[in-house]
Scaffold this motif. Structure first.
Motif, PDB file in Angstrom:
ATOM      1  N   TRP A  55     -16.876  64.277  -2.781  1.00 23.10           N
ATOM      2  CA  TRP A  55     -15.572  64.827  -2.395  1.00 23.10           C
ATOM      3  C   TRP A  55     -14.429  64.417  -3.316  1.00 23.10           C
ATOM      4  O   TRP A  55     -13.395  65.090  -3.374  1.00 23.10           O
ATOM      5  N   GLN A  63     -23.878  62.466   7.051  1.00 25.49           N
ATOM      6  CA  GLN A  63     -22.627  63.219   7.132  1.00 25.49           C
ATOM      7  C   GLN A  63     -21.503  62.254   7.503  1.00 25.49           C
ATOM      8  O   GLN A  63     -21.638  61.465   8.432  1.00 25.49           O
ATOM      9  N   VAL A  64     -20.427  62.332   6.764  1.00 20.67           N
ATOM     10  CA  VAL A  64     -19.314  61.405   6.936  1.00 20.67           C
ATOM     11  C   VAL A  64     -18.046  62.182   7.253  1.00 20.67           C
ATOM     12  O   VAL A  64     -17.771  63.210   6.625  1.00 20.67           O
ATOM     13  N   VAL A  65     -17.284  61.696   8.227  1.00 25.83           N
ATOM     14  CA  VAL A  65     -15.977  62.264   8.555  1.00 25.83           C
ATOM     15  C   VAL A  65     -14.959  61.130   8.530  1.00 25.83           C
ATOM     16  O   VAL A  65     -15.137  60.110   9.213  1.00 25.83           O
ATOM     17  N   ASP A  85     -10.527  60.129   8.157  1.00 24.58           N
ATOM     18  CA  ASP A  85      -9.179  60.698   8.251  1.00 24.58           C
ATOM     19  C   ASP A  85      -8.387  60.389   6.990  1.00 24.58           C
ATOM     20  O   ASP A  85      -8.769  59.537   6.173  1.00 24.58           O
ATOM     21  N   ARG A  90      -8.426  65.553   7.932  1.00 24.15           N
ATOM     22  CA  ARG A  90      -9.811  65.123   8.073  1.00 24.15           C
ATOM     23  C   ARG A  90     -10.606  65.557   6.847  1.00 24.15           C
ATOM     24  O   ARG A  90     -10.448  66.676   6.363  1.00 24.15           O
ATOM     25  N   GLU A 134     -14.534  65.826   5.442  1.00 20.02           N
ATOM     26  CA  GLU A 134     -15.958  65.796   5.774  1.00 20.02           C
ATOM     27  C   GLU A 134     -16.766  65.942   4.491  1.00 20.02           C
ATOM     28  O   GLU A 134     -16.473  66.807   3.663  1.00 20.02           O
ATOM     29  N   TYR A 135     -17.770  65.095   4.332  1.00 17.73           N
ATOM     30  CA  TYR A 135     -18.608  65.192   3.140  1.00 17.73           C
ATOM     31  C   TYR A 135     -19.991  64.619   3.434  1.00 17.73           C
ATOM     32  O   TYR A 135     -20.208  63.968   4.460  1.00 17.73           O
ATOM     33  N   ALA A 136     -20.910  64.899   2.530  1.00 15.83           N
ATOM     34  CA  ALA A 136     -22.288  64.449   2.691  1.00 15.83           C
ATOM     35  C   ALA A 136     -22.607  63.378   1.652  1.00 15.83           C
ATOM     36  O   ALA A 136     -22.122  63.426   0.517  1.00 15.83           O
TER      37      ALA A 136
END
Length: 209
Positions: free
Chosen positions: A112, A154-156, A158, A196, A198-200
Motif C-alpha cells: 500500500w 488482511q490488514v485494516v 486507520d 481507513r 485496507e491491504y494484504a
C-alpha cells in the motif's frame, strides 16, 4: 508455532527484537532464549524474558546442538543469510527444526505504500529472498526437508495509526529511502490518506529440518 512444533520445546529466537514472540512462546510452556544484536532492543526484550543475550545472528553464543527449535521471524533480510542459517543449524540438535517467517516477495508489488514511496518495492526485492531462493539457501548449509507454508493476512488500519507508524519509519526499508523521497511521500500521505486503509500481506513460513 504449529508448523514448527514450538510449544514445549527448547527454542532460540534469533533476532528477537523486543521479545514479544519469545515471551508468548514462554507463556505456552516453551523454554526460550532470545538473541538480539541491538542493546536497546535487547533491554526491552529482557523486560519480557530474562534469557536474552546480545549477539548477532551470525555468531550465536551457544554450544553446538543446544536447541530443539530455532526461530527467525522477520529478520533474514537484515542478516548475512548463509552465515546466519549455518549458525542456526549448528546450535540445533540433530533432529532440530528451524522456522523462518518472512514476506513472500510477490506481495511487494501490491504494497500500500508503493505509490507514495516509488523506491520501496525495488529496495524490498533486493533485500528479501524469493521463496525458491530461501529454500536453496537453507539447503546449501545442510538443512533438509525444507517446506514452505504460505500465509495470507488482511490488514485494516486507520489513518492516524498509519501516519504515526510511517513518521516513525516502522519498517526498516523506510530508513533506506532518500530523505527527499521520504519527506515527499509523507506529505502526500498526510494529504491523501483515507480514514481507513485496507491491504494484504503475503507471508512465507519455511520449516527446515
Amino acid at each position: 508455532v504449529r508448523e514448527g512444533d514450538l510449544v514445549g520445546r527448547r527454542v532460540v529466537d534469533i533476532g528477537c527484537g523486543t521479545g514479544r514472540v519469545a515471551a508468548a512462546l514462554a507463556e505456552r510452556g516453551s523454554r526460550v532464549w532470545g538473541v538480539e544484536p541491538e542493546p536497546e532492543m535487547a533491554a526491552r526484550a529482557r523486560e519480557r524474558l530474562s534469557t536474552v543475550k546480545i549477539a548477532p545472528a551470525e555468531h550465536l553464543p551457544f554450544k553446538d546442538g543446544w536447541f530443539e527449535r530455532a526461530l527467525m521471524q522477520l529478520v533474514i533480510h537484515l542478516v548475512e543469510r548463509p552465515q546466519a542459517f549455518a549458525e542456526a543449524r549448528r546450535v540445533l540438535a540433530p533432529d532440530g527444526r528451524l522456522v523462518v517467517v518472512t514476506f513472500d516477495t510477490e506481495h511487494f508489488e501490491q504494497y500500500w505504500l508503493n505509490s507514495f514511496f516509488p523506491s520501496l518495492e525495488e529496495l524490498d526485492r533486493a533485500r528479501f529472498p524469493t521463496p525458491d531462493q530461501l529454500v536453496a539457501e537453507l539447503r546449501a548449509v545442510g538443512f533438509e526437508d525444507v517446506r514452505l507454508v504460505p500465509l495470507a493476512q488482511q490488514v485494516v488500519i486507520d489513518c492516524d495509526w498509519a501516519l504515526a507508524k510511517v513518521r516513525g519509519r516502522f519498517i526498516s526499508t523506510l530508513q533506506l529511502l532518500d530523505e527527499d523521497e521520504f519527506r515527499s511521500g509523507l506529505a502526500r500521505l498526510e494529504a491523501e490518506l483515507p480514514e481507513r486503509v485496507e491491504y494484504a500481506l503475503g507471508w512465507v513460513v519455511a520449516v527446515a529440518r
